[in-house]
Design an enzyme around this catalytic site. Structure first.
Site, PDB file in Angstrom:
ATOM      1  N   TRP A  24      33.611  12.664 -40.887  1.00  0.00           N
ATOM      2  CA  TRP A  24      32.726  13.804 -41.116  1.00  0.00           C
ATOM      3  C   TRP A  24      32.140  14.336 -39.825  1.00  0.00           C
ATOM      4  O   TRP A  24      32.096  15.553 -39.610  1.00  0.00           O
ATOM      5  CB  TRP A  24      31.637  13.453 -42.129  1.00  0.00           C
ATOM      6  CG  TRP A  24      32.213  13.347 -43.501  1.00  0.00           C
ATOM      7  CD1 TRP A  24      32.333  12.213 -44.261  1.00  0.00           C
ATOM      8  CD2 TRP A  24      32.809  14.403 -44.279  1.00  0.00           C
ATOM      9  NE1 TRP A  24      32.950  12.510 -45.452  1.00  0.00           N
ATOM     10  CE2 TRP A  24      33.251  13.834 -45.493  1.00  0.00           C
ATOM     11  CE3 TRP A  24      33.009  15.762 -44.070  1.00  0.00           C
ATOM     12  CZ2 TRP A  24      33.889  14.583 -46.481  1.00  0.00           C
ATOM     13  CZ3 TRP A  24      33.636  16.511 -45.055  1.00  0.00           C
ATOM     14  CH2 TRP A  24      34.059  15.920 -46.245  1.00  0.00           C
TER      15      TRP A  24
ATOM     16  N   ASP B 116      23.501  14.974 -40.603  1.00  0.00           N
ATOM     17  CA  ASP B 116      24.249  15.253 -41.825  1.00  0.00           C
ATOM     18  C   ASP B 116      23.978  14.057 -42.741  1.00  0.00           C
ATOM     19  O   ASP B 116      24.517  12.972 -42.518  1.00  0.00           O
ATOM     20  CB  ASP B 116      25.740  15.380 -41.496  1.00  0.00           C
ATOM     21  CG  ASP B 116      26.607  15.521 -42.751  1.00  0.00           C
ATOM     22  OD1 ASP B 116      26.062  15.440 -43.872  1.00  0.00           O
ATOM     23  OD2 ASP B 116      27.833  15.695 -42.600  1.00  0.00           O
TER      24      ASP B 116
ATOM     25  N   LYS C  98      26.588  14.466 -54.108  1.00  0.00           N
ATOM     26  CA  LYS C  98      26.744  13.015 -54.001  1.00  0.00           C
ATOM     27  C   LYS C  98      25.555  12.294 -54.606  1.00  0.00           C
ATOM     28  O   LYS C  98      25.721  11.437 -55.444  1.00  0.00           O
ATOM     29  CB  LYS C  98      26.974  12.626 -52.550  1.00  0.00           C
ATOM     30  CG  LYS C  98      28.431  12.883 -52.178  1.00  0.00           C
ATOM     31  CD  LYS C  98      28.668  13.342 -50.796  1.00  0.00           C
ATOM     32  CE  LYS C  98      30.107  13.825 -50.666  1.00  0.00           C
ATOM     33  NZ  LYS C  98      30.323  14.539 -49.423  1.00  0.00           N
TER      34      LYS C  98
HETATM   35  C1  LIG Z   1      30.981  15.292 -48.643  1.00  0.00           C
HETATM   36  C2  LIG Z   1      30.478  15.412 -47.258  1.00  0.00           C
HETATM   37  C3  LIG Z   1      30.515  16.625 -46.559  1.00  0.00           C
HETATM   38  C4  LIG Z   1      31.176  17.870 -47.104  1.00  0.00           C
HETATM   39  O1  LIG Z   1      30.564  18.404 -48.173  1.00  0.00           O
HETATM   40  P1  LIG Z   1      31.156  19.709 -48.875  1.00  0.00           P
HETATM   41  O2  LIG Z   1      30.138  19.990 -49.889  1.00  0.00           O
HETATM   42  O3  LIG Z   1      32.498  19.366 -49.444  1.00  0.00           O
HETATM   43  O4  LIG Z   1      31.261  20.768 -47.847  1.00  0.00           O
HETATM   44  C5  LIG Z   1      29.982  16.665 -45.289  1.00  0.00           C
HETATM   45  N1  LIG Z   1      29.443  15.572 -44.726  1.00  0.00           N
HETATM   46  C6  LIG Z   1      29.406  14.383 -45.356  1.00  0.00           C
HETATM   47  C7  LIG Z   1      28.796  13.205 -44.681  1.00  0.00           C
HETATM   48  C8  LIG Z   1      29.926  14.265 -46.641  1.00  0.00           C
HETATM   49  O5  LIG Z   1      29.888  13.083 -47.267  1.00  0.00           O
END
Ligand SMILES: *Cc1c(COP(=O)(O)O)cnc(C)c1O
Length: 363
Positions: A101, A175, A199
Protein backbone atom coordinates in the site's frame (compact mmCIF):
# COMPACT_ATOMS: atom_id res chain seq x y z
CA UNK A 1 -28.17 -14.76 15.20
CA UNK A 2 -25.90 -17.47 13.82
CA UNK A 3 -23.87 -16.19 10.88
CA UNK A 4 -20.60 -17.55 9.50
CA UNK A 5 -17.38 -15.84 10.58
CA UNK A 6 -16.19 -13.60 7.78
CA UNK A 7 -12.42 -12.98 7.58
CA UNK A 8 -12.53 -10.74 4.50
CA UNK A 9 -9.86 -8.02 4.23
CA UNK A 10 -12.41 -5.58 2.81
CA UNK A 11 -15.17 -4.89 2.21
CA UNK A 12 -15.43 -6.71 5.48
CA UNK A 13 -17.78 -7.88 8.20
CA UNK A 14 -19.97 -5.26 9.85
CA UNK A 15 -21.25 -5.75 13.44
CA UNK A 16 -24.51 -7.67 13.29
CA UNK A 17 -26.23 -5.15 15.58
CA UNK A 18 -25.38 -2.41 13.07
CA UNK A 19 -26.76 -4.45 10.16
CA UNK A 20 -29.92 -5.20 12.12
CA UNK A 21 -30.51 -1.55 12.93
CA UNK A 22 -29.88 -0.52 9.32
CA UNK A 23 -32.31 -3.23 8.21
CA UNK A 24 -34.97 -2.13 10.69
CA UNK A 25 -34.66 1.48 9.48
CA UNK A 26 -34.32 0.61 5.79
CA UNK A 27 -37.85 1.62 4.75
CA UNK A 28 -38.54 4.33 7.30
CA UNK A 29 -35.86 6.22 9.19
CA UNK A 30 -37.20 7.46 12.54
CA UNK A 31 -40.74 8.00 11.27
CA UNK A 32 -39.64 10.21 8.37
CA UNK A 33 -41.36 7.94 5.85
CA UNK A 34 -38.09 7.66 3.93
CA UNK A 35 -35.14 5.33 3.92
CA UNK A 36 -31.74 7.00 4.35
CA UNK A 37 -30.80 6.19 0.74
CA UNK A 38 -33.82 8.17 -0.47
CA UNK A 39 -33.21 11.41 1.43
CA UNK A 40 -31.82 14.68 0.18
CA UNK A 41 -28.37 15.15 1.65
CA UNK A 42 -29.40 18.71 2.46
CA UNK A 43 -32.65 17.78 4.20
CA UNK A 44 -32.90 18.12 7.98
CA UNK A 45 -32.97 14.33 8.51
CA UNK A 46 -29.71 13.58 6.76
CA UNK A 47 -28.01 16.67 8.15
CA UNK A 48 -28.78 15.28 11.62
CA UNK A 49 -27.40 11.86 10.67
CA UNK A 50 -24.21 13.36 9.26
CA UNK A 51 -23.61 15.71 12.19
CA UNK A 52 -24.14 12.87 14.67
CA UNK A 53 -21.68 10.67 12.76
CA UNK A 54 -19.05 13.39 12.83
CA UNK A 55 -19.63 14.13 16.52
CA UNK A 56 -19.50 10.45 17.50
CA UNK A 57 -16.34 9.86 15.50
CA UNK A 58 -14.67 12.88 17.11
CA UNK A 59 -15.55 11.47 20.51
CA UNK A 60 -14.55 7.91 19.64
CA UNK A 61 -11.11 8.81 18.26
CA UNK A 62 -10.62 11.82 20.57
CA UNK A 63 -10.00 14.05 17.57
CA UNK A 64 -8.80 17.47 18.80
CA UNK A 65 -10.71 20.65 17.90
CA UNK A 66 -7.98 21.87 15.55
CA UNK A 67 -8.53 18.90 13.25
CA UNK A 68 -11.29 18.76 10.64
CA UNK A 69 -13.16 15.56 9.88
CA UNK A 70 -13.95 15.21 6.16
CA UNK A 71 -16.24 12.60 4.64
CA UNK A 72 -14.96 12.08 1.11
CA UNK A 73 -15.11 9.55 -1.74
CA UNK A 74 -12.62 7.75 -3.93
CA UNK A 75 -11.12 5.46 -1.30
CA UNK A 76 -7.55 5.22 -0.08
CA UNK A 77 -6.31 5.08 -3.65
CA UNK A 78 -7.84 8.45 -4.53
CA UNK A 79 -6.26 9.92 -1.38
CA UNK A 80 -2.89 8.79 -2.75
CA UNK A 81 -3.41 11.60 -5.29
CA UNK A 82 -5.53 13.95 -3.18
CA UNK A 83 -2.96 14.19 -0.37
CA UNK A 84 -0.08 15.37 -2.57
CA UNK A 85 -2.46 17.64 -4.50
CA UNK A 86 -3.36 19.33 -1.20
CA UNK A 87 -0.20 19.09 0.89
CA UNK A 88 2.88 18.93 -1.35
CA UNK A 89 2.79 22.64 -2.33
CA UNK A 90 4.84 21.72 -5.40
CA UNK A 91 7.78 20.68 -3.21
CA UNK A 92 9.18 17.33 -2.13
CA UNK A 93 7.81 14.71 0.24
CA UNK A 94 9.16 11.63 2.06
CA UNK A 95 7.81 8.10 2.00
CA UNK A 96 8.38 5.14 4.26
CA UNK A 97 7.78 2.03 2.17
CA UNK A 98 6.60 -0.92 4.25
CA UNK A 99 4.44 -2.97 1.87
CA UNK A 100 2.16 -2.88 -1.16
CA UNK A 101 0.00 0.00 0.00
CA UNK A 102 2.76 2.50 0.78
CA UNK A 103 4.41 1.48 -2.49
CA UNK A 104 1.21 2.32 -4.37
CA UNK A 105 0.95 5.63 -2.53
CA UNK A 106 4.52 6.52 -3.47
CA UNK A 107 3.96 5.75 -7.14
CA UNK A 108 0.85 7.92 -7.28
CA UNK A 109 2.44 10.83 -5.38
CA UNK A 110 5.22 10.95 -7.98
CA UNK A 111 2.67 12.14 -10.53
CA UNK A 112 2.28 15.35 -8.53
CA UNK A 113 5.52 16.02 -6.70
CA UNK A 114 9.01 14.79 -5.98
CA UNK A 115 8.81 11.88 -3.57
CA UNK A 116 11.85 10.39 -1.83
CA UNK A 117 12.02 7.00 -0.15
CA UNK A 118 13.27 7.74 3.36
CA UNK A 119 13.14 4.07 4.41
CA UNK A 120 12.04 0.75 3.00
CA UNK A 121 11.66 -2.80 4.23
CA UNK A 122 11.62 -4.27 0.75
CA UNK A 123 14.89 -6.14 1.32
CA UNK A 124 13.18 -7.88 4.26
CA UNK A 125 10.19 -8.78 2.06
CA UNK A 126 8.03 -6.43 4.15
CA UNK A 127 8.28 -8.67 7.21
CA UNK A 128 9.68 -6.06 9.62
CA UNK A 129 9.49 -2.29 10.01
CA UNK A 130 12.46 0.03 9.55
CA UNK A 131 13.05 1.68 12.95
CA UNK A 132 12.27 5.42 12.80
CA UNK A 133 15.79 6.30 14.07
CA UNK A 134 17.14 4.87 10.79
CA UNK A 135 14.87 6.86 8.45
CA UNK A 136 16.72 9.18 6.06
CA UNK A 137 14.27 12.08 6.30
CA UNK A 138 14.87 15.00 3.96
CA UNK A 139 14.88 18.52 5.38
CA UNK A 140 12.07 20.66 4.03
CA UNK A 141 9.77 17.80 3.08
CA UNK A 142 6.14 18.93 2.85
CA UNK A 143 5.07 15.76 4.67
CA UNK A 144 6.12 12.23 5.55
CA UNK A 145 3.83 9.40 4.41
CA UNK A 146 3.53 6.20 6.43
CA UNK A 147 1.05 3.36 6.01
CA UNK A 148 0.50 2.40 9.63
CA UNK A 149 -1.04 -0.98 8.89
CA UNK A 150 -0.08 -2.81 5.71
CA UNK A 151 -3.19 -4.85 4.97
CA UNK A 152 -1.51 -7.31 2.59
CA UNK A 153 1.81 -7.95 4.34
CA UNK A 154 0.41 -7.78 7.86
CA UNK A 155 2.84 -5.30 9.42
CA UNK A 156 1.61 -2.62 11.79
CA UNK A 157 3.18 0.29 13.65
CA UNK A 158 2.06 -0.44 17.21
CA UNK A 159 3.16 3.06 18.08
CA UNK A 160 3.01 6.02 15.69
CA UNK A 161 6.43 7.45 14.81
CA UNK A 162 7.19 10.74 16.56
CA UNK A 163 8.79 12.83 13.81
CA UNK A 164 9.67 15.67 16.20
CA UNK A 165 12.03 13.44 18.18
CA UNK A 166 13.71 12.62 14.86
CA UNK A 167 14.40 16.31 14.30
CA UNK A 168 11.74 16.55 11.60
CA UNK A 169 8.96 19.12 11.79
CA UNK A 170 7.09 17.97 8.67
CA UNK A 171 3.55 16.71 9.28
CA UNK A 172 3.05 12.96 9.40
CA UNK A 173 0.47 11.61 6.94
CA UNK A 174 -0.87 8.21 7.86
CA UNK A 175 -2.85 5.77 5.75
CA UNK A 176 -4.85 4.05 8.50
CA UNK A 177 -7.38 2.43 6.15
CA UNK A 178 -7.13 -1.02 7.65
CA UNK A 179 -6.76 -0.29 11.35
CA UNK A 180 -8.75 2.90 11.82
CA UNK A 181 -10.75 2.73 15.06
CA UNK A 182 -8.97 -0.43 16.19
CA UNK A 183 -6.98 1.50 18.82
CA UNK A 184 -6.52 5.08 20.05
CA UNK A 185 -4.65 7.61 17.85
CA UNK A 186 -1.99 9.96 19.24
CA UNK A 187 -3.00 13.05 17.28
CA UNK A 188 -0.03 15.05 18.59
CA UNK A 189 2.07 13.00 16.15
CA UNK A 190 -0.26 13.26 13.14
CA UNK A 191 -0.96 15.94 10.54
CA UNK A 192 -3.40 14.01 8.40
CA UNK A 193 -4.96 10.54 8.53
CA UNK A 194 -6.99 8.92 5.79
CA UNK A 195 -8.75 5.64 5.24
CA UNK A 196 -11.55 3.95 3.37
CA UNK A 197 -14.52 2.89 5.48
CA UNK A 198 -14.93 -0.60 4.06
CA UNK A 199 -12.50 -2.36 6.38
CA UNK A 200 -13.28 -1.27 9.88
CA UNK A 201 -16.03 1.35 9.72
CA UNK A 202 -18.83 0.22 7.44
CA UNK A 203 -19.76 0.03 3.76
CA UNK A 204 -17.50 0.95 0.85
CA UNK A 205 -17.94 4.39 -0.68
CA UNK A 206 -16.91 6.58 2.25
CA UNK A 207 -13.35 7.82 2.72
CA UNK A 208 -12.47 9.34 6.03
CA UNK A 209 -9.94 12.20 6.20
CA UNK A 210 -8.90 13.77 9.50
CA UNK A 211 -6.67 16.75 8.86
CA UNK A 212 -5.04 19.45 10.99
CA UNK A 213 -6.53 22.84 10.14
CA UNK A 214 -3.27 24.55 9.21
CA UNK A 215 -2.66 21.98 6.46
CA UNK A 216 -5.87 22.95 4.68
CA UNK A 217 -5.95 25.66 2.04
CA UNK A 218 -2.73 24.97 0.12
CA UNK A 219 -4.01 22.84 -2.78
CA UNK A 220 -2.28 22.96 -6.15
CA UNK A 221 -4.23 24.89 -8.80
CA UNK A 222 -4.92 21.65 -10.73
CA UNK A 223 -6.56 19.98 -7.72
CA UNK A 224 -10.20 19.13 -8.57
CA UNK A 225 -12.56 21.29 -6.50
CA UNK A 226 -14.34 18.27 -5.06
CA UNK A 227 -10.97 17.03 -3.76
CA UNK A 228 -9.71 20.34 -2.37
CA UNK A 229 -9.75 19.91 1.42
CA UNK A 230 -10.63 23.61 1.80
CA UNK A 231 -13.72 23.24 -0.36
CA UNK A 232 -14.75 20.04 1.38
CA UNK A 233 -14.21 21.54 4.83
CA UNK A 234 -15.98 24.82 4.03
CA UNK A 235 -19.00 22.86 2.84
CA UNK A 236 -18.94 20.42 5.77
CA UNK A 237 -18.41 17.48 3.38
CA UNK A 238 -21.41 18.52 1.29
CA UNK A 239 -19.81 20.34 -1.64
CA UNK A 240 -20.91 17.43 -3.79
CA UNK A 241 -23.39 14.75 -2.78
CA UNK A 242 -21.68 12.70 -0.11
CA UNK A 243 -22.02 8.88 0.15
CA UNK A 244 -25.08 9.21 2.37
CA UNK A 245 -25.77 5.53 3.03
CA UNK A 246 -22.14 4.80 3.89
CA UNK A 247 -21.98 7.77 6.27
CA UNK A 248 -25.16 6.58 7.97
CA UNK A 249 -23.95 3.00 8.47
CA UNK A 250 -20.52 4.21 9.58
CA UNK A 251 -22.36 6.43 12.07
CA UNK A 252 -24.16 3.39 13.46
CA UNK A 253 -20.79 1.67 13.76
CA UNK A 254 -19.35 4.64 15.68
CA UNK A 255 -22.26 4.35 18.15
CA UNK A 256 -21.67 0.61 18.42
CA UNK A 257 -17.97 1.16 19.16
CA UNK A 258 -18.79 3.74 21.84
CA UNK A 259 -21.22 1.27 23.43
CA UNK A 260 -18.49 -1.39 23.41
CA UNK A 261 -16.44 0.87 25.67
CA UNK A 262 -14.59 3.02 23.15
CA UNK A 263 -11.06 2.77 21.83
CA UNK A 264 -9.25 1.58 24.96
CA UNK A 265 -11.62 -1.37 25.37
CA UNK A 266 -11.64 -2.14 21.65
CA UNK A 267 -7.85 -2.12 21.51
CA UNK A 268 -7.63 -4.58 24.41
CA UNK A 269 -10.03 -6.88 22.64
CA UNK A 270 -8.07 -6.65 19.40
CA UNK A 271 -4.80 -7.40 21.18
CA UNK A 272 -6.35 -10.51 22.76
CA UNK A 273 -7.85 -11.70 19.46
CA UNK A 274 -4.57 -11.32 17.58
CA UNK A 275 -2.57 -13.00 20.37
CA UNK A 276 -4.84 -16.04 20.27
CA UNK A 277 -4.13 -16.62 16.58
CA UNK A 278 -0.42 -15.69 16.58
CA UNK A 279 0.31 -17.85 19.64
CA UNK A 280 -1.34 -20.82 17.99
CA UNK A 281 0.57 -20.30 14.73
CA UNK A 282 3.91 -19.85 16.54
CA UNK A 283 3.40 -23.06 18.52
CA UNK A 284 2.69 -25.04 15.35
CA UNK A 285 5.04 -26.74 12.86
CA UNK A 286 2.27 -26.86 10.30
CA UNK A 287 1.51 -23.13 9.94
CA UNK A 288 3.83 -20.14 9.82
CA UNK A 289 3.66 -16.35 10.00
CA UNK A 290 6.81 -14.60 8.77
CA UNK A 291 6.39 -11.14 10.31
CA UNK A 292 8.64 -9.97 13.18
CA UNK A 293 6.79 -10.18 16.45
CA UNK A 294 7.04 -6.51 17.41
CA UNK A 295 5.25 -5.27 14.30
CA UNK A 296 2.65 -7.90 13.59
CA UNK A 297 -0.69 -6.53 12.51
CA UNK A 298 -3.56 -7.00 14.92
CA UNK A 299 -6.03 -6.68 12.05
CA UNK A 300 -4.63 -8.64 9.10
CA UNK A 301 -2.83 -11.88 9.85
CA UNK A 302 -1.24 -13.58 6.86
CA UNK A 303 -0.22 -17.19 7.48
CA UNK A 304 1.01 -20.06 5.39
CA UNK A 305 0.62 -23.81 5.43
CA UNK A 306 4.14 -25.18 5.22
CA UNK A 307 2.82 -27.43 2.45
CA UNK A 308 1.07 -25.11 0.00
CA UNK A 309 -0.39 -28.14 -1.84
CA UNK A 310 -2.93 -28.38 1.00
CA UNK A 311 -4.21 -24.81 0.61
CA UNK A 312 -7.34 -25.65 -1.34
CA UNK A 313 -8.32 -28.43 1.06
CA UNK A 314 -7.80 -26.02 3.95
CA UNK A 315 -10.04 -23.37 2.39
CA UNK A 316 -12.76 -25.84 1.41
CA UNK A 317 -12.85 -27.27 4.92
CA UNK A 318 -12.91 -23.79 6.43
CA UNK A 319 -15.85 -22.68 4.30
CA UNK A 320 -17.74 -25.84 5.26
CA UNK A 321 -17.26 -24.80 8.89
CA UNK A 322 -18.55 -21.28 8.28
CA UNK A 323 -15.11 -19.64 8.18
CA UNK A 324 -15.21 -17.46 5.10
CA UNK A 325 -12.80 -15.50 2.86
CA UNK A 326 -9.50 -16.77 4.28
CA UNK A 327 -7.57 -16.92 1.00
CA UNK A 328 -4.45 -14.75 1.12
CA UNK A 329 -3.84 -11.84 -1.23
CA UNK A 330 -2.68 -13.11 -4.60
CA UNK A 331 0.63 -11.24 -4.36
CA UNK A 332 1.71 -13.16 -1.24
CA UNK A 333 -0.36 -16.37 -1.42
CA UNK A 334 -1.25 -18.55 1.54
CA UNK A 335 -4.00 -17.45 3.90
CA UNK A 336 -4.99 -14.21 5.54
CA UNK A 337 -7.33 -13.79 8.47
CA UNK A 338 -8.60 -10.23 8.75
CA UNK A 339 -9.99 -9.79 12.24
CA UNK A 340 -11.36 -6.28 12.35
CA UNK A 341 -13.50 -4.88 15.18
CA UNK A 342 -16.59 -6.79 14.03
CA UNK A 343 -14.83 -10.16 14.46
CA UNK A 344 -15.57 -11.52 17.93
CA UNK A 345 -13.05 -13.54 19.94
CA UNK A 346 -15.31 -16.55 19.33
CA UNK A 347 -14.61 -16.22 15.60
CA UNK A 348 -10.86 -16.34 16.13
CA UNK A 349 -11.32 -19.28 18.52
CA UNK A 350 -13.37 -21.10 15.86
CA UNK A 351 -10.58 -20.52 13.34
CA UNK A 352 -7.90 -21.80 15.72
CA UNK A 353 -10.01 -24.88 16.52
CA UNK A 354 -10.41 -25.58 12.82
CA UNK A 355 -6.69 -25.07 12.12
CA UNK A 356 -5.82 -27.56 14.87
CA UNK A 357 -8.26 -30.13 13.51
CA UNK A 358 -7.12 -29.64 9.93
CA UNK A 359 -3.51 -30.21 10.94
CA UNK A 360 -4.49 -33.45 12.71
CA UNK A 361 -6.50 -34.65 9.71
CA UNK A 362 -3.43 -34.22 7.50
CA UNK A 363 -1.05 -36.22 9.69
C1 LIG B 1 -7.71 -1.10 1.16
C2 LIG B 1 -6.60 -0.13 1.34
C3 LIG B 1 -6.43 0.97 0.49
C4 LIG B 1 -7.27 1.19 -0.75
O1 LIG B 1 -8.56 1.47 -0.50
P1 LIG B 1 -9.57 1.71 -1.71
O2 LIG B 1 -10.80 2.09 -0.99
O3 LIG B 1 -9.69 0.44 -2.48
O4 LIG B 1 -9.03 2.81 -2.55
C5 LIG B 1 -5.40 1.84 0.75
N1 LIG B 1 -4.58 1.66 1.80
C6 LIG B 1 -4.70 0.60 2.63
C7 LIG B 1 -3.76 0.45 3.77
C8 LIG B 1 -5.71 -0.33 2.42
O5 LIG B 1 -5.83 -1.37 3.25
Amino acid sequence: MNRPFNFSAGPAAIPVEVLQQAAAEMLDWHGSGMGVMEMSHRGKEFVLICEAAERDLRKLLAVPENFRILFMQGGGLAENAIVPLNLSRGGHVDFVVTGSWSQKSLKEARRYCTAHVAASNEADHHTRLPRPETWALNPGAAYVHVCTNETIHGVEFHELPDLKTLGCDAPLVIDFSSHVASRPVDWSRVGLAFGGAQKNLGPAGLTLVVVREDLIGHALAVCPSAFDYQTVADNRSMYNTPPTWSIYVAGLTFQWLLEQGGMAAIEQRNVAKAALLYDFIDASDFYVNKVERDCRSRMNIPFFLKDAARNDAFLTGAAARGLLQLRGHKSVGGMRASIYNAMPLAGVQALVDYMREFEKSQA
